[in-house]
Design a protein around this motif. Structure first.
Motif, short mmCIF file in Angstrom:
data_model
loop_
_atom_site.label_atom_id
_atom_site.label_comp_id
_atom_site.label_asym_id
_atom_site.label_seq_id
_atom_site.Cartn_x
_atom_site.Cartn_y
_atom_site.Cartn_z
N ARG A 91 0.88 -1.17 0.00
CA ARG A 91 0.00 0.00 0.00
C ARG A 91 0.91 1.21 0.00
NH1 ARG A 91 -1.52 3.86 3.11
NH2 ARG A 91 -0.87 3.00 5.10
N ALA A 92 0.71 2.09 -0.98
CA ALA A 92 1.49 3.32 -1.11
C ALA A 92 0.51 4.47 -1.27
CB ALA A 92 2.42 3.23 -2.32
N GLY A 93 0.27 5.22 -0.18
CA GLY A 93 -0.78 6.22 -0.21
C GLY A 93 -2.10 5.53 -0.44
N ASP A 94 -2.82 5.93 -1.50
CA ASP A 94 -4.11 5.32 -1.83
C ASP A 94 -3.99 4.21 -2.87
OD1 ASP A 94 -5.42 7.04 -0.10
OD2 ASP A 94 -5.73 8.55 -1.67
N LEU A 95 -2.77 3.87 -3.27
CA LEU A 95 -2.55 2.86 -4.30
C LEU A 95 -2.19 1.52 -3.68
CD1 LEU A 95 -0.41 5.04 -6.72
CD2 LEU A 95 -2.86 4.56 -6.86
N PHE A 96 -2.59 0.45 -4.37
CA PHE A 96 -2.29 -0.89 -3.91
C PHE A 96 -1.62 -1.66 -5.05
CE2 PHE A 96 -5.63 0.58 -1.21
CZ PHE A 96 -5.30 0.08 0.04
N TYR A 97 -0.59 -2.42 -4.70
CA TYR A 97 0.11 -3.24 -5.68
C TYR A 97 0.26 -4.65 -5.12
CZ TYR A 97 1.58 1.37 -7.31
OH TYR A 97 1.60 2.66 -7.74
N HIS A 98 -0.11 -5.63 -5.92
CA HIS A 98 0.15 -7.02 -5.57
C HIS A 98 1.41 -7.41 -6.33
CE1 HIS A 98 -0.37 -11.19 -4.60
NE2 HIS A 98 -0.27 -11.49 -5.88
N ALA A 99 2.49 -7.67 -5.60
CA ALA A 99 3.78 -7.94 -6.24
C ALA A 99 4.16 -9.41 -6.10
CB ALA A 99 4.85 -7.06 -5.61
N VAL A 100 4.63 -9.96 -7.20
CA VAL A 100 5.09 -11.35 -7.27
C VAL A 100 6.54 -11.34 -7.74
CG1 VAL A 100 2.75 -12.21 -7.73
CG2 VAL A 100 4.25 -11.63 -9.65
N PRO A 101 7.24 -12.47 -7.70
CA PRO A 101 8.63 -12.48 -8.14
C PRO A 101 8.81 -11.81 -9.51
CG PRO A 101 8.13 -14.54 -7.07
CD PRO A 101 6.82 -13.78 -7.20
N GLY A 102 9.79 -10.93 -9.56
CA GLY A 102 10.07 -10.17 -10.78
C GLY A 102 9.46 -8.79 -10.77
N ASP A 103 8.59 -8.47 -9.81
CA ASP A 103 7.97 -7.14 -9.74
C ASP A 103 8.84 -6.18 -8.94
OD1 ASP A 103 5.82 -7.99 -11.22
OD2 ASP A 103 4.45 -8.14 -9.52
N PHE A 104 8.78 -4.92 -9.33
CA PHE A 104 9.53 -3.83 -8.71
C PHE A 104 8.53 -2.78 -8.23
CE2 PHE A 104 11.58 0.35 -9.15
CZ PHE A 104 12.72 0.16 -8.41
#
Length: 159
Positions: free
Chosen positions: A74-87
Motif C-alpha cells: 500500500r502506497a498512499g491510496d494505491l495498492f500493488y500485488h507484487a510477485v517475483p520479478g515485480d519492482f
C-alpha cells in the motif's frame, strides 16, 4: 572536504554482512559508505506477521524487487500485488506498508540516498537459524531508532 574515490566491490551473504532485524534475515549488500552516499542495497527474508505498520520515510526513497513470495504493498491510496520479478518504488514522504500473502518473501530493498541501512544495523542481532521472537525491548528500541532515522508513523503510534 575530500572524499575517497569509489572502488568496485563484490559482496555476498556471510557472517560479516548478514544479521537478524527482529526475526528477519537481512544481508547488507551495499552500504552508504561503499557508494559515496548514493544508495544502500539490502536483501531481506521477511516472515509474515512481522511486517512494518504504515509509516513514511522523511529522508530516503525505498524500492523493492520481489525475488520470492507474494507481497501486497500500500502506497498512499494505491495498492500493488507484487510477485517475483515485480519492482515497487516508494517515494519519501508517502505513507506505505506491505503485507505478505505467502508465509515468507525474499526482497531486494534499494534505499536512496544511502544511510538508512544504519537503522537496520542499529537493531541488528547475530544471525540464528531459529530466531527467538522479538521482545518488547526490541520494539522499544525500534521506535527510538525510527525517530532517529526520520520515520513517521502514518496511523496511531504503534508503540
Amino acid at each position: 572536504m575530500t572524499t575517497a574515490p569509489l572502488r568496485p566491490f563484490a559482496r555476498r551473504a556471510g557472517p560479516d554482512t548478514t544479521h537478524l532485524y527482529l526475526t528477519q534475515r537481512q544481508t547488507v549488500l551495499a552500504r552508504s559508505e561503499d557508494t559515496g552516499g548514493a544508495f544502500a542495497l539490502v536483501e531481506e527474508f521477511v516472515r509474515a506477521g512481522v511486517e512494518p505498520p504504515p509509516h513514511l520515510h522523511t529522508r530516503e526513497e525505498e524500492a523493492f524487487y520481489v525475488l520470492e513470495g507474494e507481497v501486497d504493498f500500500r502506497a498512499g491510496d494505491l495498492f500493488y500485488h507484487a510477485v517475483p520479478g515485480d519492482f515497487v518504488f516508494l517515494p519519501r514522504g508517502l505513507s506505505h506498508a506491505f503485507t505478505l500473502r505467502t508465509p515468507a518473501a525474499r526482497l531486494l530493498v534499494l534505499l536512496t540516498p544511502g544511510g538508512f541501512e544504519r537503522f537496520f544495523l542499529a537493531l541488528a542481532r547475530p544471525w540464528a537459524n531459529d530466531p527467538a521472537p522479538p521482545t518488547p525491548e526490541d520494539f522499544a528500541q525500534l521506535f527510538v531508532e525510527a525517530r532517529r532515522y526520520g520515520i513517521e508513523w502514518a496511523g496511531p503510534d504503534p508503540a
